[in-house]
Design a protein around this motif. Sequence first.
Motif, PDB file in Angstrom:
ATOM      1  N   GLY A  39       3.990  -5.815   0.352  1.00 47.78           N
ATOM      2  CA  GLY A  39       2.553  -6.008   0.510  1.00 47.78           C
ATOM      3  C   GLY A  39       2.263  -6.682   1.836  1.00 47.78           C
ATOM      4  N   SER A  40       1.173  -6.284   2.475  1.00 46.49           N
ATOM      5  CA  SER A  40       0.880  -6.793   3.812  1.00 46.49           C
ATOM      6  C   SER A  40       0.634  -8.301   3.805  1.00 46.49           C
ATOM      7  N   GLY A  41      -0.068  -8.815   2.789  1.00 44.70           N
ATOM      8  CA  GLY A  41      -0.349 -10.245   2.741  1.00 44.70           C
ATOM      9  C   GLY A  41       0.908 -11.076   2.564  1.00 44.70           C
ATOM     10  N   ASP A  42       1.802 -10.642   1.660  1.00 45.89           N
ATOM     11  CA  ASP A  42       3.045 -11.370   1.447  1.00 45.89           C
ATOM     12  C   ASP A  42       3.919 -11.294   2.692  1.00 45.89           C
ATOM     13  N   LEU A  43       3.904 -10.151   3.382  1.00 45.98           N
ATOM     14  CA  LEU A  43       4.667 -10.034   4.627  1.00 45.98           C
ATOM     15  C   LEU A  43       4.176 -11.038   5.661  1.00 45.98           C
ATOM     16  N   VAL A  44       2.846 -11.158   5.782  1.00 46.64           N
ATOM     17  CA  VAL A  44       2.291 -12.122   6.733  1.00 46.64           C
ATOM     18  C   VAL A  44       2.711 -13.536   6.351  1.00 46.64           C
ATOM     19  N   ALA A  45       2.673 -13.851   5.055  1.00 52.93           N
ATOM     20  CA  ALA A  45       3.079 -15.184   4.607  1.00 52.93           C
ATOM     21  C   ALA A  45       4.538 -15.462   4.962  1.00 52.93           C
ATOM     22  N   ARG A  46       5.380 -14.454   4.821  1.00 53.93           N
ATOM     23  CA  ARG A  46       6.796 -14.629   5.154  1.00 53.93           C
ATOM     24  C   ARG A  46       6.993 -14.774   6.655  1.00 53.93           C
TER      25      ARG A  46
END
Length: 573
Positions: free
Chosen positions: A105-112
């Motif tokens: 997911g794009s949001g989780d990728l950004v968080a990582r």
Amino acid sequence: MSTRTTGPGPDPARWLALCAASTAATGAGLLLPAALGRALDLLLADAPATRWVLYCAALVLLLALLDAAETVLGGTVDARTTGWLRRRLHRHVLAVGPRAAERFGSGDLVARLVGNAAQAGTAPAARAALLAAHAGPVGGCVALALIDPWLTAVLLAGAPVLALLLRAFTRDTRDCVTRYQEVQGRIAGALAEAVDGHRTIRAAGTAQRETARILGPLPELSATGRRMWRVQGRAAGQSAAVAPLLQLTVVAVAGFLLTRDRLTVGELLAASRYAVLATGVGVLVGHLASLARARAATGRLGEVLGESPPAHGERRLPPGPGRLELRGVTARRGGRAVLDGVDLVVPGGTTLAVVGRSGAGKSLLAAVAGRLADPDDGEILLDGVPLRELSHDELRGAIGHAFERPALLGGTLEEEIGLGPVPASPAAVRDAARTAHADEFVRRLPAGYATLCADAPLSGGESQRLGLARAFAHGGRLLVLDDALSSLDTVTEARITASLVGTGRGGTRLLIAHRPATAARADAVAWLDDGRIRAVGPHERLWELAGYRAVFADGADFANDADHADFADEERP
């Protein structure tokens, strides 16, 4: 730095300097009690003590300098490691392609990539600090043994209790931190989805519902955070109860030895300080907590790096017209075969329109045709060469793409249109813009092609035309248009489609079509139904089939667009 362990990071020289500074500070801290004790004994005996007093002052000054060096080196190592991690992860995510966003997911990728990379970036400095923190207790035990072995024996009697406390703390902290970061990633993913669909949310009046959905995991996040602090507080409290008892026991034994003239007053003072250093569990707890957070974040980054990017071969394409062939292509998503044994041939130099209902697999077919995704089974060939065997530069130079929502990355409009493996020349940029019918509105902007994307108020159709111009600017023998005409008015779409299929244009075009007028202009149409090719042929012949006509009458693709309906009536066979 490995994604599984906390190594020295991308700057080993600074990390080694940090280790040296930390170790030197620990060594100076171990020498100071002995120097203080010796100075005290000399002062009590009315002997000259100036030299030892100066030694103590020098050690205090050295400790201050080393502390400053640790602060500077630690901050530098953290910043450099974080930057290195983010660059590496960004390159890897871009190399993996859409599969990374599909899995995480794009949001989780950004968080990582942002939060977890910053936490993982502290691992080298935390490890250096932890090594120095371990040196303190070890050095304290050795120093006590040099003063009197009984002092070390008393201290070691209670050491197993401290070791058990630290082990339990490390285990519980790791579990809590991992869970906390996972919940943070879920919140970030939901927030990214809501930001992307903010207009739909506002139009539907569901802002409160979306807010509740995004913040739904907050109670779990709060509970995990409280548990994390409870674990750390319990460890600190237990160590605060055990460590002082050990320190008092050591001091009591040292006092008894003093009464037996086996220790001096200065040695008693030194022993009391070494007992504090040897039982410094509180310092270890803090460093272990930092390292646990860094290791948990490193594990989340390792999951991203575990996604293997597509491998490329070394072959080059022979001369050819751009013949595209799909042989037994099957692609699965979420356990379902979205494409199921697709066999399709697009003769070189022709335009093939792919039509089908929503969910039929059109976009996935476009992705595998241009190797933005790999099929689970089967292969795709361009002029007889499997795409997997082409080098990266050869593949991207031969296949161009245009999408429903082209990404404009923040440069000038000329830079965005010319974006590619080799930037297109200004002349090629302007020619491509004219072909995509973007030149007119670009020239109306105050700075023309030098306008920054952020300063250009672009409609959806104008953005699509810039994406089309980018694809046209680089040519190639295969052009894949994945719903790249959906935001255009019917007149502009007709003009662009006519220029694509007009005589004299080289290359092969694969076009995802939603309007019958677009399909009618193509040389042939592939009707995709439930992941399979149901029929291939001219639009006029397929229009005789009721199921084919129903594809265009399904929802907003056809029936709800009055202008489109008027235009389509003129084009129907």
